[in-house]
Enzyme design. Structure first.
Site, PDB file in Angstrom:
ATOM      1  N   GLN A  65      -7.792  14.786   3.971  1.00 51.50           N
ATOM      2  CA  GLN A  65      -7.207  13.932   2.935  1.00 51.50           C
ATOM      3  C   GLN A  65      -8.146  13.791   1.743  1.00 51.50           C
ATOM      4  O   GLN A  65      -9.297  13.397   1.900  1.00 51.50           O
ATOM      5  CB  GLN A  65      -6.916  12.544   3.493  1.00 51.50           C
ATOM      6  N   ARG A 111      -2.400  10.842   6.225  1.00 53.97           N
ATOM      7  CA  ARG A 111      -2.526   9.458   6.684  1.00 53.97           C
ATOM      8  C   ARG A 111      -2.124   8.488   5.583  1.00 53.97           C
ATOM      9  O   ARG A 111      -2.489   8.675   4.427  1.00 53.97           O
ATOM     10  CB  ARG A 111      -3.968   9.181   7.094  1.00 53.97           C
ATOM     11  N   LEU A 154     -15.381   5.727  -3.586  1.00 50.71           N
ATOM     12  CA  LEU A 154     -13.987   5.319  -3.507  1.00 50.71           C
ATOM     13  C   LEU A 154     -13.601   4.180  -4.457  1.00 50.71           C
ATOM     14  O   LEU A 154     -14.350   3.235  -4.638  1.00 50.71           O
ATOM     15  CB  LEU A 154     -13.716   4.863  -2.072  1.00 50.71           C
ATOM     16  N   HIS A 158      -8.579  11.592  -1.222  1.00 51.10           N
ATOM     17  CA  HIS A 158      -8.116  10.305  -1.752  1.00 51.10           C
ATOM     18  C   HIS A 158      -7.943  10.472  -3.252  1.00 51.10           C
ATOM     19  O   HIS A 158      -8.812  11.033  -3.916  1.00 51.10           O
ATOM     20  CB  HIS A 158      -9.162   9.231  -1.438  1.00 51.10           C
ATOM     21  N   GLU A 215      -7.216   1.930  -3.028  1.00 55.06           N
ATOM     22  CA  GLU A 215      -5.787   2.004  -3.307  1.00 55.06           C
ATOM     23  C   GLU A 215      -5.249   0.610  -3.628  1.00 55.06           C
ATOM     24  O   GLU A 215      -4.200   0.466  -4.247  1.00 55.06           O
ATOM     25  CB  GLU A 215      -5.094   2.564  -2.050  1.00 55.06           C
ATOM     26  N   PHE A 228       0.855  -1.180   0.000  1.00 58.64           N
ATOM     27  CA  PHE A 228       0.000   0.000   0.000  1.00 58.64           C
ATOM     28  C   PHE A 228       0.892   1.232   0.000  1.00 58.64           C
ATOM     29  O   PHE A 228       2.051   1.162   0.389  1.00 58.64           O
ATOM     30  CB  PHE A 228      -0.904   0.003   1.235  1.00 58.64           C
ATOM     31  N   ARG A 254      -0.914   9.508  -0.460  1.00 55.67           N
ATOM     32  CA  ARG A 254      -2.153   9.943  -1.102  1.00 55.67           C
ATOM     33  C   ARG A 254      -2.152  11.431  -1.445  1.00 55.67           C
ATOM     34  O   ARG A 254      -2.678  11.837  -2.479  1.00 55.67           O
ATOM     35  CB  ARG A 254      -3.332   9.644  -0.179  1.00 55.67           C
ATOM     36  N   HIS A 313     -11.940  12.340   1.604  1.00 57.69           N
ATOM     37  CA  HIS A 313     -11.998  10.982   2.110  1.00 57.69           C
ATOM     38  C   HIS A 313     -11.896  10.909   3.623  1.00 57.69           C
ATOM     39  O   HIS A 313     -12.583  10.119   4.261  1.00 57.69           O
ATOM     40  CB  HIS A 313     -10.847  10.204   1.476  1.00 57.69           C
TER      41      HIS A 313
END
Lengths: 248, 609
Positions: B234, B420, B250, B236, B253, B121, B309, B385
């Site tokens: 954030q 994050r 969404l 995304h 990822e 990730f 991100r 997000h």
């Protein structure tokens, strides 16, 4: 933009009727979008339960043109537009208001099923040793998003109202996931037979048809449970042994 | 006097996503009486939407992983504004929390050795995310739900909390209403855990559902608790952009984790062009090395799509702005290109492989956009997000600056700093949900009882009922909400500039006036119009805090990008921004110096640079 007609059932458990709304819709919109549009522009108090809008939480179950669906995953362009689109609450549970029903029975009933009861972990850090092939069936059942559409179409609940004697397809799937878990040690067969009414299911497979997660509810969850119950309680040899006190 | 039901507990948990459920389970295990109040039905909270996985240094897939690497990855991702103590505890405790879920019935995907499988990730040096296909959040919330219902917790489903109660200087419970009947409730409690999630509904394009209106942050703010890092929202990088009605939903990822590449309209893999300094040594030099990383070659570096991100979102934004976007204003995310390549076991990858690795993405695109992701590229663009900021808490106990008030999960601030890492949220929920529950239970046990103040209850109820009294002649609450969302999206979005944000503050002030006049027809029974009226104040509070902090921080760092201050400023790296309520009800933002990092941790940060 084109114009569509929605025919939405509005009312509560005592009475209600269909209301017609005309609204403009865009390309790619789903039924829930149209309901929200009506809510924002014409009927702010129109009650509808929803959350994720992506088919993952299972909140927005309803009957669209008579078919049990998630409203967030039903695109308007899959429905005929020459007639109004009918949207009604699901039918196996009491109506609260408009499209919202009281599904709390499912949560109460789940409590009567023995929870996951693990054996000792295989690794000192707490992990179980499980092969992917051995958990695929369990993972299939754990895909369930608890939309309760299967409960809604099960005639034992919908038409015969056997809510006291039968837990319905959703909770049979839940039970099957526990029974098939390689690390679970509890035995739920007796309660499935006696309290949870596994025998009521007569395999019409309506639940499988409406499952938005494409879980093979009847074939992969209910039938295996029924087979285990038959094997355990109706095998003539085992019955004799039980009578003789050799088996529990 | 309006009737209400009174409930008495030791610990009240508000929210039943991963953090709330974990907190309730822990508090209950400590032997105190626990109530858990949630805005939706059990199991529907936004945790269910999490797809990719939960980060924990189990080292099942790469034995070089350990808590120290996870700690330094988290700090680097957060651009060192993180509460380092939380980052340390998180990295150390996440593995035990994940394995505990397995003990409670979660069924994670497995390695060949039969252990919990982990995937790559963004921003994580090694494959670290325990997962179940791309529906990990569902697995977490269902596991906690099915475990939690047998632990003697009193659950109150579909109840919205509208105000916290206080007794002297400490929190004493909350007031709320149930949606089903519109009845009011007061939960008297010696300690309260806020686990209400985020604020996504303050923006137009968001992956968040209707619930995420900043309730917890605003409730805490109104009783005087500090909020922190609210400027860090954030975006995304990959939300759906078409059809319009699903804009913002969404796209995990995990697609990039499995090798998905980002392309502009010229077919160029643009992420290779812009690698930030902090990650120079960790990015593949070409396409082939990136692919080797994806299939587990330990000597390869990650493809640039797996950068953090904030960076990926900005790169996508740039491509679109400079005219290289896709037809519907995004870029292309292509996973189909991996077909024909060899997987980790040397087998040729086919459509079926992609479908199995990313089942819910496959269905999401098939059903909502008529697109087969195993054959063609998806169109994606940034979507609001997550908020890194939230209620300021003590790293160990998760208690806020108001005694008896605890917070965990997205509603709390600290772990993630300025940005994050994907996968650190689910692990955050279980690590700090547990801690919040534990310390709240201790607090409840150690401190004396609280008393109920009828006036507080009645004044909260009066405020909530005002929109119904105005009825349909009041302004439409949905319109006020839409206008706020447009303001935040346009003026306090991915790229920020002082003049626009100053305008946003003015707009918010106007919206506040309008919000005071909203009304709804109908009665108290499951009335979404009324609910939207009640939620507006919370949305406006968090929106104002985000805008004020974003103006105050005159630099670009992590999720905050300032066009007028495009560089990172070392001086600003020494402070968090705290939002507090003045006595006259106005909002104050001030700098708070970071606590100096412990020497051993500082050494780690240097070592793993």
């Amino acid at each position: 933009m084109n114009s569509i007609q929605l025919r939405i059932w509005r009312g509560d458990d005592s009475s209600g009727q269909y209301h017609d709304y005309k609204t403009e819709v865009d390309d790619g919109m789903v039924v829930l979008d149209a309901v929200h549009k009506v809510q924002a522009e014409q009927a702010p108090d129109l009650a509808v339960r929803w959350n994720c809008k992506a088919g993952k939480c299972g909140s927005c179950s309803a009957e669209v043109n008579g078919m049990p669906r998630l409203m967030c995953m039903t695109r308007l362009n899959t429905l005929p537009t020459d007639a109004p689109i009918t949207i009604e609450p699901i039918r196996a549970f009491p109506r609260v208001r408009d499209l919202v029903t009281d599904v709390s029975w499912n949560f109460r009933k789940k409590l009567t099923i023995k929870p996951f009861t693990p054996r000792k972990p295989d690794f000192p850090d707490g992990e179980f040793k499980m092969q992917q092939e051995d958990i695929e069936r369990v993972q299939e059942h754990r895909k369930c998003i608890e939309c309760f559409l299967c409960q809604n179409v099960c005639h034992v609940l919908r038409d015969h109202h056997k809510h006291d004697e039968f837990i319905g397809p959703r909770l049979l799937v839940y039970s099957a996931a526990l029974e098939l878990h390689p690390a679970d040690t509890a035995d739920r067969l007796k309660s499935l037979k006696d309290e949870h009414g596994a025998g009521y299911c007569n395999i019409t497979k309506c639940c499988t048809v409406v499952c938005p997660e494409h879980i093979k509810i009847t074939d992969n969850a209910i039938i295996p449970l029924k087979e285990r119950i038959v094997d355990e309680y109706y095998d003539p040899l085992k019955v004799v042994l039980r009578v003789l006190g050799v088996r529990r | 006097m309006t009737d209400y039901q009174l409930h008495e507990h030791d610990v009240l948990v508000i929210g039943a996503g991963g953090a709330g459920l974990r907190a309730a389970i822990e508090a209950s295990a400590m032997g105190v009486k626990v109530a858990c109040v949630c805005k939706s039905l059990l199991g529907k909270a936004h945790t269910v939407m999490a797809e990719g996985g939960m980060a924990a240094a189990l080292a099942n897939v790469d034995d070089r992983d350990n808590w120290m690497v996870h700690f330094t990855d988290t700090m680097r991702g957060g651009q060192y504004l993180n509460n380092w103590r939380m980052a340390e505890l998180h990295a150390k405790e996440a593995p035990a929390r994940v394995r505990e879920l397995e003990q409670w019935g979660a069924v994670f995907d497995r390695t060949k050795q039969g252990r919990i499988l982990q995937r790559n990730f963004g921003g994580h040096r090694y494959p670290r995310l325990a997962h179940v296909g791309d529906r990990t959040g569902l697995e977490m919330i269902r596991t906690l739900q099915d475990h939690g219902i047998h632990r003697g917790i009193d659950f109150f489903m579909e109840c919205t909390t509208i105000e916290l109660l206080t007794d002297g200087g400490r929190v004493a419970g909350a007031v709320g209403y149930d949606r089903e009947r519109g009845q009011f409730h007061a939960w008297l409690a010696r300690a309260v855990v806020i686990a209400t999630g985020g604020v996504g509904k303050a923006f137009k394009i968001t992956s968040n559902s209707w619930e995420y209106t900043g309730d917890g942050q605003s409730l805490a703010y109104r009783v005087g608790a500090d909020l922190m890092d609210m400027e860090f929202v954030q975006f995304h990088p990959t939300g759906m952009v078409w059809p319009p009605s699903v804009r913002g939903i969404l796209v995990t990822e995990g697609v990039r984790g499995e090798g998905g590449r980002l392309l502009n309209n010229a077919g160029k893999r643009f992420m290779f062009d812009d690698i930030p300094d902090l990650y120079k040594n960790q990015v593949a030099k070409d396409v082939e090395e990136g692919w080797r990383y994806v299939i587990g070659d330990k000597n390869a570096n990650r493809p640039p799509e797996l950068l953090t991100r904030d960076h990926v979102a900005r790169c996508i934004n740039r491509e679109v702005k400079e005219g290289r976007g896709s037809p519907h204003g995004g870029v292309f995310l292509d996973i189909a290109w991996i077909k024909g390549r060899q997987d980790a076991n040397g087998k040729a990858i086919d459509s079926h492989y992609i479908e199995r690795k990313l089942p819910s993405m496959y269905h999401q695109f098939k059903q909502l956009a008529d697109i087969d992701i195993t054959a063609v590229a998806m169109e994606v663009g940034p979507t609001t997000h997550y908020i890194m900021g939230g209620i300021k808490v003590d790293g160990d106990s998760q208690m806020s600056t108001t005694p008896g008030l605890f917070a965990a999960g997205e509603a709390a601030a600290g772990l993630h700093g300025a940005n994050r890492l994907g996968g650190n949220s689910l692990s955050d929920l279980i690590v700090f949900g547990k801690r919040a529950g534990e310390y709240a239970a201790k607090f409840a046990r150690d401190k004396g009882a609280v008393t109920l103040d009828q006036n507080q209850v009645q004044s909260a109820i009066r405020k909530a009922l005002a929109p119904l009294e105005r009825g349909a002649s009041g302004e439409n609450p949905y319109q006020v909400m839409y206008d706020l969302q447009a303001t935040m999206q346009d003026l306090v979005g991915i790229v920020r500039v002082e003049s626009e944000m100053a305008r946003a503050i003015e707009e918010i002030a106007k919206l506040r006036k309008r919000a005071a006049g909203v009304g709804s027809g109908g009665d108290r029974t499951y009335n979404p119009g009324w609910h939207t009226c009640v939620d507006l104040e919370n949305l406006l509070t968090v929106a104002e805090s985000i805008a004020r902090c974003a103006i105050e921080r005159k630099e670009s760092r992590g999720a905050q990008f300032r066009e007028d201050y495009p560089a990172k400023d070392a001086e600003w790296g020494k402070y968090n921004l705290v939002t507090r309520r003045n006595a006259d009800g106005s909002m104050k933002v001030e700098k708070a110096a970071l606590t100096p990092m412990r020497d051993d941790l500082k050494k780690l940060v240097e070592e793993y640079k």
